[in-house]
Scaffold this active site. Structure first.
Site, PDB file in Angstrom:
ATOM      1  N   LYS A 115       0.872  -1.161  -0.151  1.00  0.00           N
ATOM      2  CA  LYS A 115       0.082   0.014   0.003  1.00  0.00           C
ATOM      3  C   LYS A 115       1.001   1.167  -0.007  1.00  0.00           C
ATOM      4  CE  LYS A 115      -1.910   1.787   3.979  1.00  0.00           C
ATOM      5  NZ  LYS A 115      -1.509   3.142   4.205  1.00  0.00           N
ATOM      6  N   ASN A 116       1.775   1.085   1.052  1.00  0.00           N
ATOM      7  CA  ASN A 116       2.710   2.540   0.956  1.00  0.00           C
ATOM      8  C   ASN A 116       3.516   2.760  -0.108  1.00  0.00           C
ATOM      9  OD1 ASN A 116       1.144   3.060   3.453  1.00  0.00           O
ATOM     10  ND2 ASN A 116       2.456   2.671   4.662  1.00  0.00           N
ATOM     11  N   CYS A 149      -4.554  13.442  11.676  1.00  0.00           N
ATOM     12  CA  CYS A 149      -5.569  12.447  11.797  1.00  0.00           C
ATOM     13  C   CYS A 149      -5.517  11.588  13.271  1.00  0.00           C
ATOM     14  CB  CYS A 149      -5.231  11.283  10.625  1.00  0.00           C
ATOM     15  SG  CYS A 149      -3.687  10.440  11.006  1.00  0.00           S
ATOM     16  N   ARG A 190       0.706  15.093  12.312  1.00  0.00           N
ATOM     17  CA  ARG A 190       1.174  14.781  10.827  1.00  0.00           C
ATOM     18  C   ARG A 190       1.486  16.149   9.976  1.00  0.00           C
ATOM     19  NH1 ARG A 190      -1.379   9.324   8.759  1.00  0.00           N
ATOM     20  NH2 ARG A 190       0.710   9.204   7.821  1.00  0.00           N
ATOM     21  N   ASP A 244       4.147   1.223  12.268  1.00  0.00           N
ATOM     22  CA  ASP A 244       3.035   0.314  11.782  1.00  0.00           C
ATOM     23  C   ASP A 244       2.793  -0.872  12.290  1.00  0.00           C
ATOM     24  OD1 ASP A 244       2.637   2.898  10.284  1.00  0.00           O
ATOM     25  OD2 ASP A 244       3.361   1.941   8.204  1.00  0.00           O
ATOM     26  N   ARG A 289      -8.821   0.093   3.939  1.00  0.00           N
ATOM     27  CA  ARG A 289      -7.714   0.899   3.506  1.00  0.00           C
ATOM     28  C   ARG A 289      -6.615  -0.014   2.877  1.00  0.00           C
ATOM     29  NH1 ARG A 289      -7.015   6.630   6.096  1.00  0.00           N
ATOM     30  NH2 ARG A 289      -5.762   6.659   4.414  1.00  0.00           N
TER      31      ARG A 289
HETATM   32  C1  EPZ Z   1       4.298   7.076   5.974  1.00  0.00           C
HETATM   33  O1  EPZ Z   1       3.529   8.100   6.493  1.00  0.00           O
HETATM   34  C2  EPZ Z   1       3.321   5.891   5.833  1.00  0.00           C
HETATM   35  N1  EPZ Z   1       1.988   6.300   5.147  1.00  0.00           N
HETATM   36  C3  EPZ Z   1       2.772   5.562   7.695  1.00  0.00           C
HETATM   37  O2  EPZ Z   1       1.971   4.448   7.260  1.00  0.00           O
HETATM   38  C4  EPZ Z   1       3.950   5.538   8.318  1.00  0.00           C
HETATM   39  O3  EPZ Z   1       3.511   5.287   9.361  1.00  0.00           O
HETATM   40  C5  EPZ Z   1       4.844   6.408   8.218  1.00  0.00           C
HETATM   41  O4  EPZ Z   1       5.300   6.821   6.825  1.00  0.00           O
HETATM   42  C6  EPZ Z   1       6.136   6.313   9.131  1.00  0.00           C
HETATM   43  O5  EPZ Z   1       6.704   5.048   8.673  1.00  0.00           O
HETATM   44  C7  EPZ Z   1       2.176   6.234   3.835  1.00  0.00           C
HETATM   45  O6  EPZ Z   1       3.256   5.689   3.070  1.00  0.00           O
HETATM   46  C8  EPZ Z   1       1.198   6.311   3.061  1.00  0.00           C
HETATM   47  P1  EPZ Z   1       6.299  10.752   7.813  1.00  0.00           P
HETATM   48  P2  EPZ Z   1       4.262   9.648   6.546  1.00  0.00           P
HETATM   49  O7  EPZ Z   1       6.218  11.754   7.034  1.00  0.00           O
HETATM   50  O8  EPZ Z   1       4.836   9.885   5.138  1.00  0.00           O
HETATM   51  C9  EPZ Z   1       6.439  14.071  11.165  1.00  0.00           C
HETATM   52  C10 EPZ Z   1       0.082   3.197   7.810  1.00  0.00           C
HETATM   53  O9  EPZ Z   1      -0.525   2.640   8.570  1.00  0.00           O
HETATM   54  N2  EPZ Z   1       6.399  14.993  10.067  1.00  0.00           N
HETATM   55  O10 EPZ Z   1       7.754   9.811   7.817  1.00  0.00           O
HETATM   56  O11 EPZ Z   1       3.182  10.460   6.560  1.00  0.00           O
HETATM   57  C11 EPZ Z   1       5.045  13.254  11.224  1.00  0.00           C
HETATM   58  O12 EPZ Z   1       4.033  14.059  11.922  1.00  0.00           O
HETATM   59  C12 EPZ Z   1       0.686   4.622   7.642  1.00  0.00           C
HETATM   60  O13 EPZ Z   1       0.301   2.594   6.707  1.00  0.00           O
HETATM   61  C13 EPZ Z   1       6.662  16.235  10.279  1.00  0.00           C
HETATM   62  O14 EPZ Z   1       6.587  16.750  11.562  1.00  0.00           O
HETATM   63  O15 EPZ Z   1       5.149   9.807   7.548  1.00  0.00           O
HETATM   64  C14 EPZ Z   1       5.236  12.041  12.004  1.00  0.00           C
HETATM   65  O16 EPZ Z   1       5.168  12.309  13.467  1.00  0.00           O
HETATM   66  C15 EPZ Z   1      -0.131   5.341   8.981  1.00  0.00           C
HETATM   67  N3  EPZ Z   1       6.648  17.007   9.260  1.00  0.00           N
HETATM   68  C16 EPZ Z   1       6.682  11.811  11.552  1.00  0.00           C
HETATM   69  O17 EPZ Z   1       7.341  12.852  11.013  1.00  0.00           O
HETATM   70  C17 EPZ Z   1       6.557  16.775   7.750  1.00  0.00           C
HETATM   71  O18 EPZ Z   1       6.683  17.519   7.266  1.00  0.00           O
HETATM   72  C18 EPZ Z   1       6.844  10.783  10.511  1.00  0.00           C
HETATM   73  O19 EPZ Z   1       6.073  11.127   9.540  1.00  0.00           O
HETATM   74  C19 EPZ Z   1       6.502  15.514   7.641  1.00  0.00           C
HETATM   75  C20 EPZ Z   1       6.319  14.471   8.768  1.00  0.00           C
END
Ligand code: EPZ
Length: 440
Positions: A32-33, A126, A131, A317, A409
């Site tokens: 998915k990701n 969310c 996020r 995850d 999802r």
């Molecule tokens: C991806 O989300 C995945 N989603 C998430 O999977 C996964 O938990 C996450 O990576 C971490 O591995 C998809 O790929 C669709 P991040 P993403 O940007 O890209 C903070 C699932 O269950 N952050 O690495 O959104 C953020 O708030 C989902 O399949 C900022 O502060 O994750 C978070 O605390 C849920 N500012 C942390 O970084 C930013 O600009 C990690 O987020 C971006 C992120």
């Protein structure tokens, strides 16, 4: 337009009769990701992209709706998805599509690079955390984009993006992806330091390179992208990588029910941290083929301490599924969530099933009990939903799970796969059993 083979209302319930060890083999689908990001990145080329090994999940339908809204042609035939972005007739991704699924924000970079201007709704937070998207924005600004936030929309403009050196404050998966995709069509070289190293980033880079991009270092903390002209990009046929989180979910379910489960079609190297933890807990893990893993578990597993970390650490995850597994391990486990500020909504649900869990901020202390007890619970997010399915399979008696839209999802054919492993699970819609009416 792709349609999932099973699309249910959120009033559906899963009914699980627990207490039986899972036994058997399941085939793991495409990630998915990764697929969601490949679909967005396909907007970079005017030629046809065909993705294979595409999972039938509602997030893929949502992303197909997002890119169709932009005027892009999307067709699905089984596990193949064909995307043609020869013409992009709209450069705006509205609120109702982006807030439905955060990964929709990944259209920002390709739209900016292709159209020179785009408006994409802020995804907002969310249930698992705030996020933010500050790192996406800072990265694109470093490439020369002019970005304003207007009425909840990110308005980005750039006649021509220009390569730059970017250092992320933290290795964000989504920000690494958006910046990497934008840099493909930038003038000159971009270097991203402290980049996310998740296998999905490597899959995206491999896909883009197959399309004619010039990216090296993906999968490490430093990625280099040499910009190419748009004419250098061409159509491609590409197989989505296997879903490492789905694979680990079934392995954990096998261990949690003290059964023996084989997952096929996986890349074991992507699962090292979680396999090491499961082995420490007392599970026996073998690799019958280079793309399969078999787990079997003793009657009592040992408690483990777990801290979620960016790849190659234990993925956030899998935090909820692992917590469920440890709910019946011998001794006390300490689980620390470091990626999200609010990813413990499943704790209350597991307590309803007689788990002994104390929570203090981002730390949970799980004291193993003999057995979980079936109860009526909710999926509070996708992975918490998977954790509830595992808990139901472990527990005495019946468990019902609500809020199944979360599970839809991201877990393809969940009911069919659990049944294939001997689990007793059915889906009821409005109190009527519909499980036979759908090919899960
Ligand atoms: C991806 O989300 C995945 N989603 C998430 O999977 C996964 O938990 C996450 O990576 C971490 O591995 C998809 O790929 C669709 P991040 P993403 O940007 O890209 C903070 C699932 O269950 N952050 O690495 O959104 C953020 O708030 C989902 O399949 C900022 O502060 O994750 C978070 O605390 C849920 N500012 C942390 O970084 C930013 O600009 C990690 O987020 C971006 C992120």
């Amino acid at each position: 337009m792709p349609q999932p083979t099973s699309c249910f209302l959120s009033t559906d319930q899963l009914v699980i009769t627990g207490g039986r060890p899972l036994q058997g083999t399941v085939r793991i689908g495409g990630a998915k990701n990764s697929v969601l990001k490949l679909m967005a990145a396909a907007l970079l080329t005017q030629e046809t992209v065909t993705l294979t090994n595409v999972p039938t999940i509602s997030d893929v339908t949502t992303m197909a709706n997002v890119i169709s809204h932009l005027g892009v042609t999307v067709t699905q035939d089984g596990d193949e998805l064909t995307i043609n972005a020869n013409k992009i007739t709209r450069n705006e991704a509205p609120n109702e599509l982006v807030t439905k699924m955060r990964a929709s924000f990944n259209v920002l970079a390709p739209l900016l690079a292709r159209c020179g201007e785009t408006r994409v709704s802020l995804p907002g937070g969310c249930s698992i955390g705030k996020r933010g998207v500050d790192l996406h924005i800072k990265g694109l600004e470093a490439l020369g984009a002019e970005i304003d936030i207007e009425h909840g929309m990110v308005v980005a403009k750039a006649q021509q993006l220009v390569g730059a050196d970017i250092v992320f404050d933290l290795p964000s998966v989504g920000a690494t992806e958006n910046v990497m995709v934008a840099a493909v069509l930038a003038n000159g070289m971009t270097r991203i330091a402290n980049a996310a190293q998740e296998p999905e980033i490597m899959d995206l880079a491999d896909f883009l390179n197959a399309m004619g991009a010039d990216i090296t270092g993906a999968g490490t903390s430093e990625i280099t992208i040499h910009g190419v002209p748009q004419s250098a990009l061409h159509g491609v046929r590409y197989a989505v990588m296997p879903d490492r989180i789905e694979a680990a979910t079934y392995l954990i379910a096998g261990a949690a029910t003290r059964g023996t489960v084989t997952v096929e079609g996986v890349r074991p190297a992507h699962l090292q941290a979680v396999l090491a933890k499961l082995t420490e807990a007392g599970c026996d893990i073998t690799m019958p083929t280079p793309t399969a893993l078999t787990i079997s578990a003793p009657l009592r597993l040992e408690a483990q301490n777990i801290t979620t970390l960016p790849y190659p650490g234990i993925p956030t995850d899998l935090q909820a599924p692992l917590m469920t597994l440890l709910a019946t391990a011998e001794g006390s486990s300490v689980i620390k969530e470091t990626i999200y500020e609010n990813r413990f909504n499943h704790v209350g649900q597991l307590r309803r099933m007689a788990a002994n869990i104390e929570q203090d901020g981002n730390t949970a202390i799980v004291t193993g009990v003999e057995r979980l007890s079936g109860a009526s619970v909710k999926a509070t997010d996708l992975r918490a939903g998977a954790a509830m399915v595992i808990a139901g399979l472990m527990a005495d008696g019946y468990t019902t799970i609500e809020n199944l839209h979360h599970l839809d999802r991201g877990y393809e054919g969940l009911i069919g796969k659990i049944r294939q492993l001997g689990g007793t699970i059915e889906r009821r819609m409005g109190g009527v059993d519909t499980s036979l009416a759908h090919s899960e």
